[in-house]
Enzyme design. Structure first.
Site, PDB file in Angstrom:
ATOM      1  N   LYS A  22       0.843  -1.213   0.000  1.00  0.00           N
ATOM      2  CA  LYS A  22       0.000   0.000   0.000  1.00  0.00           C
ATOM      3  C   LYS A  22       0.871   1.253   0.000  1.00  0.00           C
ATOM      4  CE  LYS A  22      -1.736   1.481   4.006  1.00  0.00           C
ATOM      5  NZ  LYS A  22      -1.377   2.864   4.382  1.00  0.00           N
ATOM      6  N   ARG A 123       0.836  14.335  13.306  1.00  0.00           N
ATOM      7  CA  ARG A 123       1.267  14.109  11.921  1.00  0.00           C
ATOM      8  C   ARG A 123       1.229  15.382  11.062  1.00  0.00           C
ATOM      9  NH1 ARG A 123      -1.040   8.460   9.772  1.00  0.00           N
ATOM     10  NH2 ARG A 123       0.811   8.586   8.471  1.00  0.00           N
ATOM     11  N   ASP A 308       4.789   0.406  12.207  1.00  0.00           N
ATOM     12  CA  ASP A 308       3.577  -0.233  11.686  1.00  0.00           C
ATOM     13  C   ASP A 308       3.462  -1.700  12.089  1.00  0.00           C
ATOM     14  OD1 ASP A 308       3.566   1.584   8.498  1.00  0.00           O
ATOM     15  OD2 ASP A 308       3.061   2.183  10.533  1.00  0.00           O
ATOM     16  N   ARG A 400      -8.498  -0.706   4.814  1.00  0.00           N
ATOM     17  CA  ARG A 400      -7.660   0.304   4.185  1.00  0.00           C
ATOM     18  C   ARG A 400      -6.272  -0.240   3.849  1.00  0.00           C
ATOM     19  NH1 ARG A 400      -6.711   5.052   7.370  1.00  0.00           N
ATOM     20  NH2 ARG A 400      -5.555   5.467   5.477  1.00  0.00           N
TER      21      ARG A 400
HETATM   22  C1  EPZ Z   1       4.290   6.791   6.512  1.00  0.00           C
HETATM   23  O1  EPZ Z   1       3.506   7.838   7.070  1.00  0.00           O
HETATM   24  C2  EPZ Z   1       3.362   5.589   6.365  1.00  0.00           C
HETATM   25  N1  EPZ Z   1       2.257   5.937   5.496  1.00  0.00           N
HETATM   26  C3  EPZ Z   1       2.842   5.196   7.745  1.00  0.00           C
HETATM   27  O2  EPZ Z   1       2.073   4.000   7.604  1.00  0.00           O
HETATM   28  C4  EPZ Z   1       4.014   4.874   8.649  1.00  0.00           C
HETATM   29  O3  EPZ Z   1       3.544   4.634   9.954  1.00  0.00           O
HETATM   30  C5  EPZ Z   1       4.986   6.074   8.699  1.00  0.00           C
HETATM   31  O4  EPZ Z   1       5.390   6.442   7.371  1.00  0.00           O
HETATM   32  C6  EPZ Z   1       6.247   5.753   9.489  1.00  0.00           C
HETATM   33  O5  EPZ Z   1       6.884   4.634   8.988  1.00  0.00           O
HETATM   34  C7  EPZ Z   1       2.479   5.944   4.150  1.00  0.00           C
HETATM   35  O6  EPZ Z   1       3.558   5.693   3.638  1.00  0.00           O
HETATM   36  C8  EPZ Z   1       1.297   6.278   3.296  1.00  0.00           C
HETATM   37  P1  EPZ Z   1       6.317  10.129   8.636  1.00  0.00           P
HETATM   38  P2  EPZ Z   1       4.058   9.345   7.099  1.00  0.00           P
HETATM   39  O7  EPZ Z   1       6.185  11.407   7.909  1.00  0.00           O
HETATM   40  O8  EPZ Z   1       4.931   9.589   5.919  1.00  0.00           O
HETATM   41  C9  EPZ Z   1       6.660  13.490  12.017  1.00  0.00           C
HETATM   42  C10 EPZ Z   1       0.222   2.577   7.849  1.00  0.00           C
HETATM   43  O9  EPZ Z   1      -0.147   1.985   8.871  1.00  0.00           O
HETATM   44  N2  EPZ Z   1       6.556  14.470  10.909  1.00  0.00           N
HETATM   45  O10 EPZ Z   1       7.480   9.263   8.311  1.00  0.00           O
HETATM   46  O11 EPZ Z   1       2.901  10.225   7.331  1.00  0.00           O
HETATM   47  C11 EPZ Z   1       5.364  12.662  12.165  1.00  0.00           C
HETATM   48  O12 EPZ Z   1       4.410  13.336  12.936  1.00  0.00           O
HETATM   49  C12 EPZ Z   1       0.683   4.039   7.954  1.00  0.00           C
HETATM   50  O13 EPZ Z   1       0.282   2.066   6.726  1.00  0.00           O
HETATM   51  C13 EPZ Z   1       6.583  15.822  11.211  1.00  0.00           C
HETATM   52  O14 EPZ Z   1       6.665  16.223  12.378  1.00  0.00           O
HETATM   53  O15 EPZ Z   1       4.960   9.297   8.426  1.00  0.00           O
HETATM   54  C14 EPZ Z   1       5.892  11.389  12.824  1.00  0.00           C
HETATM   55  O16 EPZ Z   1       5.997  11.582  14.190  1.00  0.00           O
HETATM   56  C15 EPZ Z   1       0.375   4.633   9.284  1.00  0.00           C
HETATM   57  N3  EPZ Z   1       6.501  16.704  10.184  1.00  0.00           N
HETATM   58  C16 EPZ Z   1       7.266  11.232  12.181  1.00  0.00           C
HETATM   59  O17 EPZ Z   1       7.644  12.514  11.678  1.00  0.00           O
HETATM   60  C17 EPZ Z   1       6.396  16.308   8.860  1.00  0.00           C
HETATM   61  O18 EPZ Z   1       6.309  17.161   7.964  1.00  0.00           O
HETATM   62  C18 EPZ Z   1       7.337  10.212  11.043  1.00  0.00           C
HETATM   63  O19 EPZ Z   1       6.242  10.422  10.201  1.00  0.00           O
HETATM   64  C19 EPZ Z   1       6.379  14.930   8.586  1.00  0.00           C
HETATM   65  C20 EPZ Z   1       6.457  14.020   9.631  1.00  0.00           C
END
Ligand code: EPZ
Length: 421
Positions: A22, A123, A308, A400
């Site tokens: 996904k 997020r 995850d 999802r």
């Molecule tokens: C991706 O989300 C995945 N989703 C998530 O999978 C996964 O949990 C996550 O990466 C971490 O591995 C997809 O790829 C569609 P991040 P993403 O940006 O990109 C902070 C699932 O179950 N952050 O790597 O949204 C954020 O809050 C889903 O399939 C900021 O502060 O995650 C978090 O604490 C859930 N500012 C950390 O970084 C930003 O601009 C990592 O989030 C971006 C992120």
């Protein structure tokens, strides 16, 4: 609204196949916006989120079709589109934000709804926006939307360091940089296999990305890209969920089509709890030898232990012969499954980022409520291990990210069915 009903305590034996990923399919489908023409993406999982991405591309006047099984997507991107992602679609799937980079790069402007809150954490997307601003984009936030304009219409290559490793942030800025003038260097990038797979797809379109899979990307912009023609990697989180099922006491499960090198951190922990894990041709076999041993787990960006998989791993530790410490470092609110596992008899206490999991000899079935995608997968695993009947409600969360999970588990001997309520 469907629910999943499980009569647990039955040993699972056999082979199950992983679907396409996904979290690789979604950004790859969005990458189609980078080039006019007919795109094809294969090994796409047949999931609610993929359908949402299809509707999003459709709302921008792209044609989105899938084969009857839903595993091959064809996207026709016209010369002109409306570069806007409406709230109605973004609110149902935060990952929709990955259209931002391609829209800004290709059309020099975009209007994308802010994703809003999420069960597992705040997020924010500040890093996505800072990265685009570093490439010359002018960004305003108004009425819940991000409005982006690029003076002169073209992004300019630059050097940008992410404050933290962000998966979709890296993907968005990497996609944007493919059509920027000159070289972009991105540092502290996410190294997830899905980011690497997206870079492979983009390079096939004619992009010039080096360093994917490491924390530094070097991207030499090109003037145009050709349509996608790509096979998405297997879903390591779906596969990991089935591997944890195999490690539950008395089980023996082989997951085909999954890449062991994408799952090293998980496999290390499955071995630490005493499961036998062997690589087989085209997959991984896990045998749950008796009661799991306790082990501590700390989630981290790849190649660390994936957040995850935290909830699913907690089910295994809930049955361990001793206490384990789980530390969630990626998201600030990813223990929603704990109270539901306690309803099944688990002994877990949470204090901030840390959860103490005191293993119990057995779980007992009960009605439980899913709160998010991976929490719902953990409740299904717990229901499979528990004595008696477990009903998992709100399975729309599950759909999802898991393609027909009950149809995949039943051939392993699981007494599981979906019930319309
Ligand atoms: C991706 O989300 C995945 N989703 C998530 O999978 C996964 O949990 C996550 O990466 C971490 O591995 C997809 O790829 C569609 P991040 P993403 O940006 O990109 C902070 C699932 O179950 N952050 O790597 O949204 C954020 O809050 C889903 O399939 C900021 O502060 O995650 C978090 O604490 C859930 N500012 C950390 O970084 C930003 O601009 C990592 O989030 C971006 C992120």
């Amino acid at each position: 609204m469907d629910k999943i009903v499980i009569d647990g305590g039955v040993p699972l034996r056999g082979t199950v196949a992983a679907s396409g990923a996904k979290n690789a399919a979604l950004p790859t489908l969005a990458a189609a916006l980078l080039a006019e023409g007919e795109h094809v993406v294969r090994n796409v999982p047949n999931l609610a989120d993929v359908r949402t991405m299809g509707r999003l591309l459709g709302s921008m006047e792209c044609a989105f079709e899938r084969d009857p099984e839903g595993h091959v997507a064809r996207i026709r991107v016209p010369r002109a589109i409306t570069p806007e992602a409406p709230y109605e679609l973004v609110k149902t799937m935060r990952a929709a934000v990955v259209v931002l980079g391609p829209l800004v790069a290709r059309w020099g402007k975009a209007r994308v709804s802010l994703p809003g809150g999420c069960a597992i954490g705040a997020r924010p997307i500040d890093q996505h926006l800072k990265g685009l601003a570093a490439l010359g984009a002018k960004i305003t936030l108004e009425h819940g939307y991000v409005d982006v304009e690029v003076p002169g219409g073209h992004l300019k290559g630059s050097v940008f360091t992410f404050d933290m490793q962000t998966v979709t942030g890296t993907e968005n800025v990497m996609m944007a940089a493919t059509l920027a003038e000159g070289r972009t260097v991105l540092r502290n990038c996410a190294r997830e296999p899905e980011v690497l797979d997206l870079a492979v797809a983009l390079n096939r379109m004619g992009a010039r990305i080096a360093g994917a899979g490491t924390d530094e990307l070097r991207i030499d912009g090109v003037t145009s890209l050709r349509p996608l023609d790509h096979d998405v990697i297997p879903d390591r989180i779906e596969a990991g969920t089935f591997l944890v099922a195999g490690a539950l006491p008395g089980n023996d499960v082989t997951v085909m089509g999954c890449a062991a090198d994408h799952l090293e951190a998980l496999i290390e922990k499955l071995r630490a709890v005493g499961a036998t894990v062997t690589a087989v041709d085209g997959g991984v076999r896990v045998v749950g030898d008796g009661r799991p041993r306790p082990t501590d787990v700390r989630t981290q960006p790849h190649p660390g232990f994936p957040t995850d998989m935290q909830a699913q791993m907690m089910v295994l530790l809930a049955l361990a012969d001793g206490s384990s410490v789980v530390t969630e470092t990626v998201f600030e609110n990813r223990y929603m499954h704990v109270q539901e596992l306690q309803r099944l008899g688990a002994d877990i206490t949470v204090d901030g980022k840390t959860a103490i999991v005191r293993g119990v000899p057995a779980l007992s079935g009960a009605p439980v409520m899913a709160s998010d995608l991976r929490a719902s997968a953990a409740l299904v695993l717990a229901g499979l291990a528990a004595q008696g009947t477990t009903e998992v409600q709100r399975v729309y969360h599950l759909d999802r990210g898991y393609e027909r999970i009950e149809a995949k588990l039943a051939p392993l001997g699981a007494r599981i069915k979906r019930v319309k309520t």
